[in-house]
Write a protein that holds these residues in place. Structure first.
Motif, short mmCIF file in Angstrom:
data_model
loop_
_atom_site.label_atom_id
_atom_site.label_comp_id
_atom_site.label_asym_id
_atom_site.label_seq_id
_atom_site.Cartn_x
_atom_site.Cartn_y
_atom_site.Cartn_z
N SER B 297 0.82 -1.21 0.00
CA SER B 297 0.00 0.00 0.00
C SER B 297 0.86 1.26 0.00
O SER B 297 0.50 2.25 -0.63
CB SER B 297 -1.01 0.00 1.16
OG SER B 297 -0.34 -0.10 2.38
N PHE B 298 2.02 1.20 0.65
CA PHE B 298 2.90 2.38 0.62
C PHE B 298 3.37 2.68 -0.80
O PHE B 298 3.31 3.81 -1.27
CB PHE B 298 4.12 2.17 1.52
CG PHE B 298 5.10 3.31 1.47
CD1 PHE B 298 4.91 4.44 2.23
CD2 PHE B 298 6.21 3.25 0.63
CE1 PHE B 298 5.80 5.50 2.18
CE2 PHE B 298 7.10 4.31 0.56
CZ PHE B 298 6.90 5.43 1.34
N TYR B 299 3.83 1.66 -1.49
CA TYR B 299 4.34 1.89 -2.84
C TYR B 299 3.26 2.32 -3.81
O TYR B 299 3.51 3.06 -4.75
CB TYR B 299 5.11 0.66 -3.36
CG TYR B 299 6.50 0.61 -2.79
CD1 TYR B 299 7.22 1.78 -2.59
CD2 TYR B 299 7.10 -0.59 -2.45
CE1 TYR B 299 8.50 1.74 -2.06
CE2 TYR B 299 8.38 -0.63 -1.91
CZ TYR B 299 9.06 0.54 -1.72
OH TYR B 299 10.33 0.52 -1.20
N LEU B 302 2.75 6.05 -2.97
CA LEU B 302 3.91 6.82 -3.37
C LEU B 302 3.94 7.00 -4.89
O LEU B 302 4.16 8.09 -5.41
CB LEU B 302 5.20 6.14 -2.92
CG LEU B 302 6.48 6.90 -3.28
CD1 LEU B 302 6.68 8.08 -2.36
CD2 LEU B 302 7.69 5.99 -3.24
N GLY B 303 3.68 5.91 -5.61
CA GLY B 303 3.66 5.95 -7.07
C GLY B 303 2.63 6.95 -7.56
O GLY B 303 2.86 7.72 -8.49
N LEU B 304 1.48 6.95 -6.90
CA LEU B 304 0.39 7.86 -7.26
C LEU B 304 0.84 9.31 -7.08
O LEU B 304 0.69 10.13 -7.99
CB LEU B 304 -0.80 7.56 -6.34
CG LEU B 304 -2.20 7.81 -6.88
CD1 LEU B 304 -2.46 7.01 -8.13
CD2 LEU B 304 -3.22 7.47 -5.81
N LEU B 305 1.42 9.62 -5.93
CA LEU B 305 1.87 10.99 -5.66
C LEU B 305 2.95 11.41 -6.66
O LEU B 305 2.97 12.54 -7.13
CB LEU B 305 2.43 11.11 -4.24
CG LEU B 305 1.42 11.08 -3.10
CD1 LEU B 305 2.13 11.28 -1.78
CD2 LEU B 305 0.36 12.14 -3.29
N ILE B 308 1.31 11.93 -10.22
CA ILE B 308 0.48 13.12 -10.30
C ILE B 308 1.37 14.36 -10.42
O ILE B 308 1.03 15.33 -11.07
CB ILE B 308 -0.43 13.23 -9.06
CG1 ILE B 308 -1.52 12.17 -9.13
CG2 ILE B 308 -1.05 14.61 -8.95
CD1 ILE B 308 -2.36 12.06 -7.89
N GLY B 309 2.57 14.29 -9.82
CA GLY B 309 3.49 15.42 -9.88
C GLY B 309 3.47 16.21 -8.60
O GLY B 309 3.83 17.38 -8.57
N TYR B 310 3.07 15.58 -7.50
CA TYR B 310 2.99 16.32 -6.25
C TYR B 310 4.34 16.49 -5.56
O TYR B 310 4.60 17.52 -4.95
CB TYR B 310 1.99 15.67 -5.28
CG TYR B 310 1.84 16.50 -4.03
CD1 TYR B 310 1.24 17.76 -4.12
CD2 TYR B 310 2.35 16.10 -2.82
CE1 TYR B 310 1.15 18.58 -3.02
CE2 TYR B 310 2.28 16.92 -1.70
CZ TYR B 310 1.68 18.16 -1.80
OH TYR B 310 1.61 18.97 -0.73
N ARG B 432 -0.85 2.27 -16.44
CA ARG B 432 0.11 1.27 -16.89
C ARG B 432 1.51 1.49 -16.31
O ARG B 432 2.11 0.58 -15.74
CB ARG B 432 0.15 1.29 -18.42
CG ARG B 432 0.87 0.15 -19.04
CD ARG B 432 0.92 0.42 -20.54
NE ARG B 432 1.95 -0.36 -21.15
CZ ARG B 432 1.71 -1.43 -21.88
NH1 ARG B 432 0.48 -1.82 -22.08
NH2 ARG B 432 2.70 -2.09 -22.43
N THR B 433 2.01 2.73 -16.41
CA THR B 433 3.34 2.98 -15.84
C THR B 433 3.30 2.87 -14.33
O THR B 433 4.25 2.41 -13.70
CB THR B 433 3.89 4.38 -16.22
OG1 THR B 433 2.84 5.32 -16.11
CG2 THR B 433 4.46 4.39 -17.60
N LEU B 434 2.17 3.29 -13.75
CA LEU B 434 2.01 3.19 -12.30
C LEU B 434 2.13 1.73 -11.87
O LEU B 434 2.84 1.40 -10.92
CB LEU B 434 0.64 3.75 -11.92
CG LEU B 434 0.40 4.06 -10.45
CD1 LEU B 434 1.33 5.16 -10.00
CD2 LEU B 434 -1.04 4.47 -10.22
N LEU B 435 1.46 0.86 -12.59
CA LEU B 435 1.47 -0.55 -12.22
C LEU B 435 2.83 -1.21 -12.46
O LEU B 435 3.27 -2.03 -11.67
CB LEU B 435 0.37 -1.32 -12.98
CG LEU B 435 -1.05 -0.99 -12.50
CD1 LEU B 435 -2.08 -1.74 -13.33
CD2 LEU B 435 -1.23 -1.31 -11.03
#
Lengths: 77, 569
Positions: B297-299, B302-305, B308-310, B432-435
């Motif tokens: 869940s952490f990764y 983190l990948g999401l943030l 998104i460019g945060y 896709r890149t997130l996964l």
């Protein structure tokens, strides 16, 4: 009378006249479009933190220490 | 095999383009979380097999950072360069393009994020641009796949101009001329994302956004992890795995050497996943059943943030604060990574260009930033006594982290470069890149953690059987009991903490310690010594001398803070 980036007031526009500093700093800044002749708009700044500029259609954050090395001539305050 | 390089500024959609033209079979990806590492993968163009390399994002080819040095080195080995350009940000991207045209390599330009230009009121005359540059320009939209066929087919038309080299003072005016003739910008209303962009670096509003984002992220990490544990891991282990192990245990017979190593000790005649301490029980359960859900869940968050460019905004926002402890805003990113695992965090300190800052950040992370495995175990161990104790451990670590910053700032020498970065626009993450990234990181954790845990548990059981550990306990017990106020057996936990911190903390569980001892034990363990994987990276990244210094600081800090807590609590 040119002033450093960090002294510019928020929302003012200026033309860069000189970048004072070592080769490394000059190269890093120039890759971001911060070179003599370029027009920048200071959009915001964070207290004790970076100065935010709009240059060539992009927002760039310039750390305080570097901002002091960039001299601009204010066009519109 | 022909090498095709994807070259471009950071945040121009290079990785999405890369994943689209290579497919999923990316074979030589290095450890994620760093900018210097790169990915490469095979692809077929026409009938020819090629290797596609995703060169680290760089703003220029005058190397001013490690990432740019790597980019320049890779350029020398490539056969064709696809220059990926952000169409919504043409002016700044063309700086790299012009430099690329000066190199001895055929170039083709992918004018990426093409669909966004409409929303942002930007009009680009592609033909004129191609004419001005002298190389083919293909509008693409990597996410939707638009233009990618054309781009791939166009590779054979890439042209090597080897233009005479210009200086920065000559390049920018030239870019100005090109922009004036090919691009027109119409007024447009700010989109929702653009408003969000402004708020999140607003001098005051930004901090509220940051607090909300961080609190929400950590809350979500816990919710996702605990849900996974309750509904997936626990049922799997208790309903499926436990009966299997019980059968093994009965067959081997409690007390035999093999039983002790594989299953461990029976607690009240039953297998206890945390306390039994066998290879198949604790050795498998802790990394997979307790820690993996948090890692996953952490990764994901983190990948999401990241996508998104945060994160760059967080770096900008915290730059001022970080300066007070001798760091700059970039250090926020490795530090955040450290909350997942210290290994990629230390690798990510490579984005920091001064040796001094890398030393400070690496030491601070190794001491004061608990990895998710460790946090999972601290929550598991202290949580039942009340979340305020968990909060106390976090607070102590945060204070230690801050104080270390102040202290190291005074005692180290060297340059601290200041922050300079462009602020990328927010983008909706591309699944896709997130996964792909998520999968790489999760597998990386399993590959790294499982063998170490299993070898560690085996080694401890063996040493225990040989009586070596008893000697060690006797030898160190004065320090542990007098200074830290812990039972002598806690030494074992600290020793094992060297292999895996999570297992070390887990070993505190059967010692019947008071809550004060648990707080001291887990805080000391968190700071004391890096786990073996972190140790190796620390050694590789800092060199012997700085590594020894860093470890010295760790041991001193852990003993000082642990001793102090023993007095104060």
């Amino acid at each position: 009378m040119p002033i450093a980036l960090d002294r510019m007031t928020k929302g003012s526009r200026g033309r860069i006249v000189e970048v004072v500093g070592g080769r490394g700093a000059v190269l890093r800044l120039s890759a971001q479009g911060i070179v003599p002749g370029a027009t920048v708009v200071k959009t915001s700044e964070l207290r004790g933190g970076p100065v935010l500029l709009r240059v060539g259609g992009t927002q760039v954050a310039v750390g305080r220490g570097l901002a002091r090395h960039v001299l601009v001539e204010v066009i519109t305050a | 095999m022909k090498k095709i390089l994807l070259v471009g500024n950071p945040n121009v959609g290079k990785s999405v383009l890369f994943s689209k033209i290579t497919g999923i079979n990316v074979h030589c990806s290095n450890y994620p979380g760093t900018t210097v590492e790169y990915s490469c993968g095979p692809s077929i163009i026409g009938t020819e097999e090629v290797e596609v390399i995703d060169v680290p994002g760089s703003y220029s080819l005058d190397p001013t950072s490690k990432a740019e040095e790597v980019a320049v080195e890779m350029l020398a080995q490539g056969d064709v360069a696809i220059n990926v350009v952000d169409a919504t940000n043409l002016e700044r991207n063309l700086y790299l393009t012009l430099q690329l045209l000066e190199w001895d390599i055929p170039v083709i330009v992918a004018l990426n994020i093409w669909d966004e230009t409409k929303h942002r009121g930007i009009e680009i005359d592609v033909e004129k641009l191609a004419e001005a540059l002298g190389v083919p320009v293909i509008p693409t939209n990597a996410r939707s796949g638009f233009g990618l066929d054309k781009l791939v087919h166009g590779i054979s038309r890439a042209r090597n101009l080897e233009m005479p080299s210009l200086t920065a003072h000559e390049r920018w005016p030239k870019i100005g001329e090109i922009i004036a003739s090919v691009q027109r910008i119409h007024h447009h209303h700010h989109t929702f994302l653009e408003r969000l962009e402004d708020v999140s670096i607003h001098p005051t509003g930004g901090f509220f956004v940051a607090a909300a984002v961080l609190i929400a992220s950590f809350g979500l990490v816990r919710v996702i992890a605990e849900t996974l544990i309750r509904y997936v891991m626990d049922p799997l282990f208790n309903v499926v795995y436990l009966p299997l192990l019980s059968a093994v245990s009965r067959t081997l017979g409690s007390g035999s050497l093999l039983h002790d190593i594989l299953i461990g000790k029976l607690i009240g005649g039953e297998i206890d996943f945390i306390q039994s301490f066998g290879l198949l029980t604790t050795g498998f359960y802790v990394p997979v059943g307790m820690v993996l859900p948090y890692v996953v869940s952490f990764y994901f968050l983190l990948g999401l943030l990241e996508d998104i460019g945060y994160l760059p905004r967080l770096a900008i926002l915290l730059d001022g604060l970080m300066h007070r402890i001798g760091l700059h805003g970039y250090s926020v990113i490795p530090t955040l990574l450290g909350l997942g695992c210290n290994v990629p965090a230390l690798l990510a300190t490579r984005v920091l260009d001064s040796k001094r800052e890398r030393f400070i950040v690496a030491t601070m992370i190794s001491i004061g930033v608990p990895c998710v495995s460790l946090q999972a175990m601290i929550v598991g161990l202290l949580g039942p006594h009340g979340m305020r104790y968990v909060a106390l451990v976090y607070l102590i670590l945060l204070l230690v982290w801050l104080m270390l910053g102040f202290i190291l700032k005074f005692f180290t020498r060297g340059m601290l470069p200041t922050l300079l970065m462009d602020i990328p626009p927010y983008r909706l993450p591309y699944m896709r890149t997130l996964l792909i990234k998520f999968r790489m990181r999760t597998l990386g954790f399993l590959k790294e953690a499982l063998p170490v845990v299993i070898i560690g548990v085996a080694a401890v059981n063996l040493l225990y059987a040989l009586g070596v550990l008893d000697g060690l306990v006797r030898l160190t017990s004065p320090v542990v009991t007098r200074l830290l106020g812990l039972p002598p057996e806690a030494v074992l936990a600290i020793v094992i903490g060297f292999l895996r911190k999570d297992i070390g903390v887990g070993m505190l569980a059967p010692l019947n310690m008071t809550i004060k001892q648990l707080v001291i034990g887990s805080t000391t363990l968190a700071m004391f010594f890096p786990c073996v994987a972190t140790f190796v990276v620390l050694f590789k990244e800092l060199g012997t001398l700085d590594m020894v210094k860093s470890i010295g600081i760790m041991i001193l800090t852990a003993l000082a803070v642990g001793g102090l807590l023993n007095l104060v609590l």
